[in-house]
Design an enzyme around this catalytic site. Structure first.
Site, PDB file in Angstrom:
ATOM      1  N   HIS A  54       0.938  -1.058  -0.008  1.00 55.90           N
ATOM      2  CA  HIS A  54       0.273   0.388   0.319  1.00 55.90           C
ATOM      3  C   HIS A  54       0.551   0.815  -0.002  1.00 55.90           C
ATOM      4  CE1 HIS A  54      -3.886  -1.671   1.783  1.00 55.90           C
ATOM      5  NE2 HIS A  54      -3.601  -2.632   0.681  1.00 55.90           N
ATOM      6  N   GLU A  56       1.304   3.997   1.810  1.00 58.51           N
ATOM      7  CA  GLU A  56       1.299   4.761   2.942  1.00 58.51           C
ATOM      8  C   GLU A  56       2.905   3.386   3.689  1.00 58.51           C
ATOM      9  OE1 GLU A  56      -1.740   3.332   2.354  1.00 58.51           O
ATOM     10  OE2 GLU A  56      -3.330   4.383   3.330  1.00 58.51           O
ATOM     11  N   CYS A  91      -6.161   1.876   5.332  1.00 53.53           N
ATOM     12  CA  CYS A  91      -7.115   0.920   5.860  1.00 53.53           C
ATOM     13  C   CYS A  91      -6.917   0.467   7.307  1.00 53.53           C
ATOM     14  CB  CYS A  91      -6.408  -0.436   4.159  1.00 53.53           C
ATOM     15  SG  CYS A  91      -4.432  -1.330   4.854  1.00 53.53           S
ATOM     16  N   CYS A 101      -3.006  -1.135   6.837  1.00 51.76           N
ATOM     17  CA  CYS A 101      -1.747   0.385   7.370  1.00 51.76           C
ATOM     18  C   CYS A 101      -2.200   1.086   8.743  1.00 51.76           C
ATOM     19  CB  CYS A 101      -1.445   1.140   6.001  1.00 51.76           C
ATOM     20  SG  CYS A 101      -1.561   0.764   4.870  1.00 51.76           S
TER      21      CYS A 101
HETATM   22  N1  LIG Z   1      -5.361   3.541   2.008  1.00 53.97           N
HETATM   23  C1  LIG Z   1      -5.553   2.827   0.931  1.00 53.97           C
HETATM   24  N2  LIG Z   1      -4.025   2.404   0.597  1.00 53.97           N
HETATM   25  C2  LIG Z   1      -3.755   2.143  -0.378  1.00 53.97           C
HETATM   26  O1  LIG Z   1      -2.454   1.926  -1.378  1.00 53.97           O
HETATM   27  C3  LIG Z   1      -4.729   0.886  -1.154  1.00 53.97           C
HETATM   28  N3  LIG Z   1      -4.395   0.083  -1.918  1.00 53.97           N
HETATM   29  C4  LIG Z   1      -6.198   0.602  -0.193  1.00 53.97           C
HETATM   30  N4  LIG Z   1      -6.669  -0.225  -0.646  1.00 53.97           N
HETATM   31  C5  LIG Z   1      -7.490  -0.884   0.549  1.00 53.97           C
HETATM   32  C6  LIG Z   1      -8.698  -1.468  -0.246  1.00 53.97           C
HETATM   33  O2  LIG Z   1      -8.597  -2.011   1.081  1.00 53.97           O
HETATM   34  C7  LIG Z   1      -7.379  -3.057  -0.224  1.00 53.97           C
HETATM   35  O3  LIG Z   1      -6.073  -2.749  -0.916  1.00 53.97           O
HETATM   36  C8  LIG Z   1      -7.901  -4.236  -0.267  1.00 53.97           C
HETATM   37  O4  LIG Z   1      -9.144  -4.692   0.766  1.00 53.97           O
HETATM   38  C9  LIG Z   1      -7.210  -5.612  -0.239  1.00 53.97           C
HETATM   39  O5  LIG Z   1      -6.570  -5.781  -0.102  1.00 53.97           O
HETATM   40  P1  LIG Z   1      -5.866  -5.782  -0.407  1.00 53.97           P
HETATM   41  O6  LIG Z   1      -4.644  -4.492  -1.467  1.00 53.97           O
HETATM   42  O7  LIG Z   1      -4.633  -6.695  -1.532  1.00 53.97           O
HETATM   43  O8  LIG Z   1      -4.339  -6.094   0.909  1.00 53.97           O
HETATM   44  N5  LIG Z   1      -5.834   1.291   0.945  1.00 53.97           N
HETATM   45 ZN   LIG Z   2      -3.137  -0.099   3.761  1.00 53.74          ZN
END
Ligand SMILES: Nc1nc(=O)c(N)c(NC[C@H](O)[C@H](O)[C@H](O)COP(=O)(O)O)[nH]1
Ligand SMILES: [Zn+2]
Length: 167
Positions: A54, A56, A91, A101
Site C-alpha cells: 500500500h 502508506e 486501511c 496500514c
Molecule cells: N489507504 C489505502 N492505500 C492503498 O494503497 C490501498 N491499496 C488501499 N486499498 C484498501 C482496500 O481495502 C484493499 O486494497 C483491499 O482490501 C485489498 O487488499 P490488498 O490491497 O490486496 O491487501 N487503501
Molecule cells: Zn493500507
C-alpha cells in the site's frame, strides 16, 4: 518551510497516478512530512514496492530502508512533528490479510504514545467496495493520532483510485 495542506495532498495525488491499475485494490498516494520543517521524508504509491504494498506502507518501508532498519522499527526515526498525507484513509482491514496500514501507523508511536506519526491527513474515506466501512479513524484517534480531512480533491482522488476497476 511548511507548505499548505493542499500542496502536500496534490503531491500525494501525483504519487497515486504512478500506481499500476488493479481491480482488487485502490490506487493511492502518500507522503511522510516533517510538519515543523516542511520537508518530505518519503513518498509512496500503491504497489510501488513488491509484495502487494500500500502507498502508506511504501513510505514506511522506504524510510526504513534509507536508514537500514526494519519497517517495524521505523518509528524510531520519526521524532518530532511527523505527519502522513494519504489520498485515501489508511486501511483497517485488507482482503489479502496483510497487516493494515492503521496498525503500521500506530506501531510507529513509541512507549506511551510518543513520537511516530502524530497526524494523518486524508483526501477521502475508503469507499465500501472491498471491506465495508473502514473503522480505522477511531482506532488511530484512540492512539492519539489525529485524522484530518483535506477537502477539495475528492473527485480526482476517487477517479485515480478506481482507474483499475473498469466499468
Ligand atoms: N489507504 C489505502 N492505500 C492503498 O494503497 C490501498 N491499496 C488501499 N486499498 C484498501 C482496500 O481495502 C484493499 O486494497 C483491499 O482490501 C485489498 O487488499 P490488498 O490491497 O490486496 O491487501 N487503501
Ligand atoms: Zn493500507
Amino acid at each position: 518551510d511548511p507548505k499548505d495542506h493542499a500542496t502536500y495532498m496534490r503531491l500525494a495525488l501525483d504519487q497515486a497516478q504512478e500506481s499500476p491499475p488493479k481491480p482488487s485494490n485502490f490506487r493511492v498516494g502518500a507522503l511522510l512530512v516533517d510538519e515543523t520543517t516542511g520537508s518530505i521524508l518519503a513518498r509512496g504509491y500503491t504497489l510501488e514496492l513488491e509484495g502487494n504494498t500500500h502507498a502508506e506502507q511504501c513510505c514506511l518501508i522506504k524510510l526504513a530502508q534509507a536508514h537500514d532498519i526494519a519497517e517495524d522499527r521505523v518509528g524510531e526515526l520519526l521524532a518530532g512533528d511527523v505527519v502522513l498525507y494519504t489520498t485515501m484513509e489508511p486501511c483497517n482491514l485488507r482482503l489479502s490479510g496483510n497487516l493494515p496500514c492503521v496498525d503500521r501507523i500506530i506501531r510507529t508511536r513509541g512507549e506511551g504514545g510518543k513520537g511516530g506519526i502524530r497526524k494523518v491527513y486524508i483526501g477521502v474515506q475508503e469507499p465500501e467496495k472491498f471491506v465495508g466501512e473502514n473503522k480505522g479513524r477511531a482506532k488511530l484517534e484512540e492512539h492519539g493520532i489525529e485524522v484530518v480531512h483535506v477537502a477539495g480533491f475528492e473527485e480526482d482522488i476517487l477517479r485515480v483510485a478506481t482507474a483499475g476497476h473498469g466499468r
